[in-house]
Design an enzyme around this catalytic site. Structure first.
Site, PDB file in Angstrom:
ATOM      1  N   PHE A 110     -63.134   3.071 -34.281  1.00 39.16           N
ATOM      2  CA  PHE A 110     -64.695   2.683 -34.153  1.00 39.16           C
ATOM      3  C   PHE A 110     -64.906   2.043 -35.475  1.00 39.16           C
ATOM      4  CE2 PHE A 110     -67.139   4.474 -30.767  1.00 39.16           C
ATOM      5  CZ  PHE A 110     -66.108   4.804 -29.766  1.00 39.16           C
ATOM      6  N   CYS A 146     -80.041  -0.521 -38.091  1.00 40.86           N
ATOM      7  CA  CYS A 146     -80.511  -0.729 -36.656  1.00 40.86           C
ATOM      8  C   CYS A 146     -81.999  -1.576 -36.522  1.00 40.86           C
ATOM      9  CB  CYS A 146     -80.522   0.481 -35.733  1.00 40.86           C
ATOM     10  SG  CYS A 146     -81.202   0.337 -34.347  1.00 40.86           S
ATOM     11  N   CYS A 172     -87.209   3.611 -31.108  1.00 40.58           N
ATOM     12  CA  CYS A 172     -86.311   4.483 -30.607  1.00 40.58           C
ATOM     13  C   CYS A 172     -86.340   5.625 -31.528  1.00 40.58           C
ATOM     14  CB  CYS A 172     -84.852   3.895 -30.621  1.00 40.58           C
ATOM     15  SG  CYS A 172     -83.572   4.721 -29.850  1.00 40.58           S
ATOM     16  N   CYS A 191     -82.560   8.897 -31.508  1.00 42.15           N
ATOM     17  CA  CYS A 191     -81.206   8.577 -32.057  1.00 42.15           C
ATOM     18  C   CYS A 191     -80.597   9.994 -32.766  1.00 42.15           C
ATOM     19  CB  CYS A 191     -81.334   7.646 -33.283  1.00 42.15           C
ATOM     20  SG  CYS A 191     -79.800   6.968 -33.698  1.00 42.15           S
ATOM     21  N   ASP A 192     -79.212  10.046 -32.357  1.00 47.56           N
ATOM     22  CA  ASP A 192     -78.304  11.086 -33.050  1.00 47.56           C
ATOM     23  C   ASP A 192     -77.217  10.954 -33.861  1.00 47.56           C
ATOM     24  OD1 ASP A 192     -76.597   9.797 -31.231  1.00 47.56           O
ATOM     25  OD2 ASP A 192     -76.313  11.415 -29.898  1.00 47.56           O
ATOM     26  N   THR A 193     -77.503   9.577 -34.577  1.00 47.29           N
ATOM     27  CA  THR A 193     -76.501   8.797 -35.211  1.00 47.29           C
ATOM     28  C   THR A 193     -76.701   8.469 -36.501  1.00 47.29           C
ATOM     29  OG1 THR A 193     -75.611   7.932 -33.264  1.00 47.29           O
ATOM     30  CG2 THR A 193     -74.793   6.732 -35.257  1.00 47.29           C
ATOM     31  N   GLU A 248     -70.825  -1.680 -28.442  1.00 47.18           N
ATOM     32  CA  GLU A 248     -72.037  -0.726 -27.710  1.00 47.18           C
ATOM     33  C   GLU A 248     -73.378  -1.164 -28.378  1.00 47.18           C
ATOM     34  OE1 GLU A 248     -69.143   2.987 -26.868  1.00 47.18           O
ATOM     35  OE2 GLU A 248     -70.968   3.174 -28.106  1.00 47.18           O
ATOM     36  N   HIS A 294     -67.039  13.618 -26.797  1.00 53.00           N
ATOM     37  CA  HIS A 294     -66.351  13.973 -28.361  1.00 53.00           C
ATOM     38  C   HIS A 294     -67.385  14.906 -29.033  1.00 53.00           C
ATOM     39  CE1 HIS A 294     -69.745  10.814 -28.110  1.00 53.00           C
ATOM     40  NE2 HIS A 294     -70.070  11.028 -29.295  1.00 53.00           N
TER      41      HIS A 294
HETATM   42  S1  SF4 Z   1     -80.118   5.173 -30.520  1.00 46.40           S
HETATM   43 FE1  SF4 Z   1     -80.032   4.793 -32.659  1.00 46.40          FE
HETATM   44  S2  SF4 Z   1     -78.559   3.234 -32.940  1.00 46.40           S
HETATM   45 FE2  SF4 Z   1     -78.904   3.228 -31.128  1.00 46.40          FE
HETATM   46  S3  SF4 Z   1     -81.191   1.774 -30.728  1.00 46.40           S
HETATM   47 FE3  SF4 Z   1     -81.855   3.944 -31.057  1.00 46.40          FE
HETATM   48  S4  SF4 Z   1     -81.967   4.032 -33.380  1.00 46.40           S
HETATM   49 FE4  SF4 Z   1     -80.663   2.291 -32.911  1.00 46.40          FE
END
Ligand code: SF4
Length: 208
Positions: free
Chosen positions: A24, A30, A45, A48-50, A115, A202
């Site tokens: 990965f 973003c 957005c 987001c969980d990242t 992705e 995961h």
């Molecule tokens: S989930 Fe996170 S990485 Fe994906 S588009 Fe939304 S803000 Fe960006």
């Protein structure tokens, strides 16, 4: 210059290729959120969980050329003779993934996946495209190998079900309501069998 948050060897946790070993490569940045909590409420957005801010994660850093990053990806692969597989993610990977990097990975024997939130056209040569539509953004990439929709959210399954994908996945929105969202996703898939359930294996199984 490519900015990478983290680079690691793991199992794909979501979608049709769940369970497959992969490198990965998580790019920084973003276009739909800054990644900073203070901006979340006003971001396009907002679920987001990242963590995709900076370059300080495992294997992360700045890579001056496509060959340099492709070498780091190859160095991260631990799958031996299995077909090497790299998944570019983020953040939004198509802010940085370009034809030179795709070619450099392929030259080293990798199958290349991405992705993306679907707001940016991809470079040529990608083998597996996962589009995950997000709210308050223009979906420009309307074809690929799988569409994976976080559910429930502003983008409804009905609004994207007509797009040109062979596979459609509904993935419960994580967070305090995950159980409820999972039940909603299961109910929707039962009623609309074109959609398959995708769970974040995961996270559930603690796959590093
Ligand atoms: S989930 Fe996170 S990485 Fe994906 S588009 Fe939304 S803000 Fe960006």
């Amino acid at each position: 210059m490519y900015r990478v948050k983290e680079l690691f060897y793991t199992l794909q946790g979501e979608g049709a290729r769940t369970g497959r070993v992969a490198v990965f490569c998580r790019f920084s940045g973003c276009n739909l959120w800054s990644g900073r909590e203070r901006d979340r409420a006003t971001a396009a957005c907002d679920f987001c969980d990242t963590d995709f801010v900076g370059t300080d994660g495992l294997g992360g850093g700045r890579f001056a050329t496509a060959d340099e990053l492709a070498d780091a990806i190859l160095g991260t692969w631990k799958g031996g003779a299995a077909a090497p597989y790299v998944v570019f993610t983020g953040g939004e990977p198509l802010l940085q993934l370009d034809e030179a990097l795709v070619a450099a990975c392929k030259k080293r024997g990798f199958e290349v996946a991405v992705e993306t939130n679907g707001t940016i056209e991809p470079p040529d040569g990608i083998d597996w495209i996962t589009v995950s539509p997000k709210p308050r953004s223009e979906l420009r990439l309307k074809t690929g190998q799988e569409l994976k929709l976080v559910f429930p959210q502003e983008v409804t399954p009905e609004s994207v079900a007509g797009l040109d994908f062979p596979l459609f996945f509904l993935q419960p929105l994580d967070g305090p309501d995950r159980q409820r969202n999972t039940e909603l996703a299961i109910a929707y898939c039962r009623e609309h069998p074109r959609w398959q359930l995708s769970v974040q294996t995961h996270k559930i199984l603690g796959i590093p």
